[in-house]
Design a protein around this motif. Sequence first.
Motif, PDB file in Angstrom:
ATOM      1  N   GLU A  26      18.017  19.031 -27.226  1.00  6.31           N
ATOM      2  CA  GLU A  26      18.007  19.509 -26.019  1.00  6.31           C
ATOM      3  C   GLU A  26      17.871  20.545 -25.446  1.00  6.31           C
ATOM      4  O   GLU A  26      16.899  20.680 -24.251  1.00  6.31           O
ATOM      5  CB  GLU A  26      19.840  19.115 -25.511  1.00  6.31           C
ATOM      6  N   MET A  75      14.936  20.025 -22.640  1.00  7.47           N
ATOM      7  CA  MET A  75      15.438  20.234 -21.613  1.00  7.47           C
ATOM      8  C   MET A  75      15.471  21.473 -21.064  1.00  7.47           C
ATOM      9  O   MET A  75      15.572  21.744 -19.765  1.00  7.47           O
ATOM     10  CB  MET A  75      16.891  19.475 -21.317  1.00  7.47           C
ATOM     11  N   SER A  78      21.070   5.095 -13.683  1.00  5.48           N
ATOM     12  CA  SER A  78      20.999   5.919 -14.906  1.00  5.48           C
ATOM     13  C   SER A  78      21.985   5.781 -15.943  1.00  5.48           C
ATOM     14  O   SER A  78      21.908   5.581 -17.047  1.00  5.48           O
ATOM     15  CB  SER A  78      20.860   7.046 -14.773  1.00  5.48           C
ATOM     16  N   GLY A  93      22.133   4.056 -19.650  1.00  8.54           N
ATOM     17  CA  GLY A  93      22.365   4.972 -20.749  1.00  8.54           C
ATOM     18  C   GLY A  93      23.727   4.397 -21.657  1.00  8.54           C
ATOM     19  O   GLY A  93      23.550   4.343 -22.793  1.00  8.54           O
ATOM     20  N   GLY A 126      15.026  11.912 -21.621  1.00  5.18           N
ATOM     21  CA  GLY A 126      15.530  12.658 -20.413  1.00  5.18           C
ATOM     22  C   GLY A 126      14.287  13.482 -19.834  1.00  5.18           C
ATOM     23  O   GLY A 126      14.050  13.675 -18.597  1.00  5.18           O
ATOM     24  N   VAL A 147      19.217  12.194 -14.652  1.00  4.97           N
ATOM     25  CA  VAL A 147      18.656  12.436 -15.940  1.00  4.97           C
ATOM     26  C   VAL A 147      20.223  12.932 -16.851  1.00  4.97           C
ATOM     27  O   VAL A 147      20.425  12.535 -17.948  1.00  4.97           O
ATOM     28  CB  VAL A 147      17.844  13.774 -16.192  1.00  4.97           C
ATOM     29  N   PHE A 187      22.208   9.947 -17.597  1.00  4.21           N
ATOM     30  CA  PHE A 187      21.633   9.007 -18.517  1.00  4.21           C
ATOM     31  C   PHE A 187      21.792   9.685 -19.918  1.00  4.21           C
ATOM     32  O   PHE A 187      22.215   9.151 -21.014  1.00  4.21           O
ATOM     33  CB  PHE A 187      19.981   8.902 -18.275  1.00  4.21           C
ATOM     34  N   ILE A 188      21.643  10.798 -20.008  1.00  6.25           N
ATOM     35  CA  ILE A 188      21.597  11.456 -21.465  1.00  6.25           C
ATOM     36  C   ILE A 188      23.193  11.529 -21.915  1.00  6.25           C
ATOM     37  O   ILE A 188      23.500  11.152 -22.896  1.00  6.25           O
ATOM     38  CB  ILE A 188      21.424  12.994 -21.170  1.00  6.25           C
TER      39      ILE A 188
END
Lengths: 196, 161
Positions: free
Chosen positions: A149, A153, B81, B85, B99, B112, B115-116
């Motif tokens: 992550e 991200m 989303s 997911g 993502g 996002v 979704f994650i």
Amino acid sequence: MNSASPAPNQDALQKKPWHKRIKWDWTLLAVLAPLTLVLSLVFQDQGRRAGKVTWEFFLEMLVIFPAVLIIMGLFAVWVSREKVVKYLGEGSGIRGLVLSMLLGALPTGPLYIAFPMGAMLLKKGARVANVMAFLSAWACIKIPQELMEFQFMGWKFALTRLSITIVLVGILCLIAEWIYNRIPEKADKSKSAGQT
Amino acid sequence: MMSLTAIVINLLVAVALVASVLKDRNKTALALKVAWNALKRLGPSVLVVIIIIGLFLGFIPEDWIAGIIGSRSGILGVLVSAFLGSILFIPAILAFPLGASLLESGASIMSVAAFITTLTMVGFVFIPVEIKELGKKFTVLRNGLSLIAALIVAVLMGLIL
């Protein structure tokens, strides 16, 4: 598929669902790779863009994936499941919740590996909230996962999501426990052991 | 190409690896074997996801994705989303490159995040196993509350970032 299969055989078949008998990853790879190639040759502009993106993500994966794998391996040998279960039952209140989440963030493996551990804990008398917190942490704040992550991200997104999730999961686990203890356990044949 | 994040993470892992070697050579060898097996298990999926990301960003017009789960689509996009997911069955560590690609193609932070979070916490595919191990009541509560958590996380992320 033997039509005259005896009962235990049928049982084994049921235990292995259809989606597990196909190697999805290899099948998808074998379909997608040529498809992408053909599409890229037909639509050259989009193909160039797709190629560039694929390459960029591949490089980004290359610099992080080995580290993630090694961390997974190290956790697997240094943090045994037995040790996690041993410490998990302990601690009450906020301390118990925090401890459960920390322990859930440590080990590796997919979520379904954690279900038997959770079941064992419940049977041993651990708080429902703690077991929920453990499973939630296992699912969404596991350390190897978090490395990914941070890489993909960025720090801002990862830290914000992480802190919101931890606080929220703590609160929701307590709510879940409150509800859990107020619903009578009927129609639940699977774990009627300690219930009357 | 190496970002600061990647350097920091690799350094930390290197330190952990050295510490492990110093403490117990055999165990470290075993750890590397586990890592190698994980690579064999996850490798194809990683490649599939990277190719899908390439197809996605290369061939699907950005305004399509932005239209469905972009910032203009608001709560509906978040719900879409969260639903995706919940039903998708993808190794959790691959949630993040996916993502990132969604963000790049114009999806909103809210979508996002939803979704994650659902991809990792809610597993519709796992529900039968979970019921068997932990009971129906526990399973319904955990998945339901995870879904609610994902939606709240998404909205808060959208407000903060």
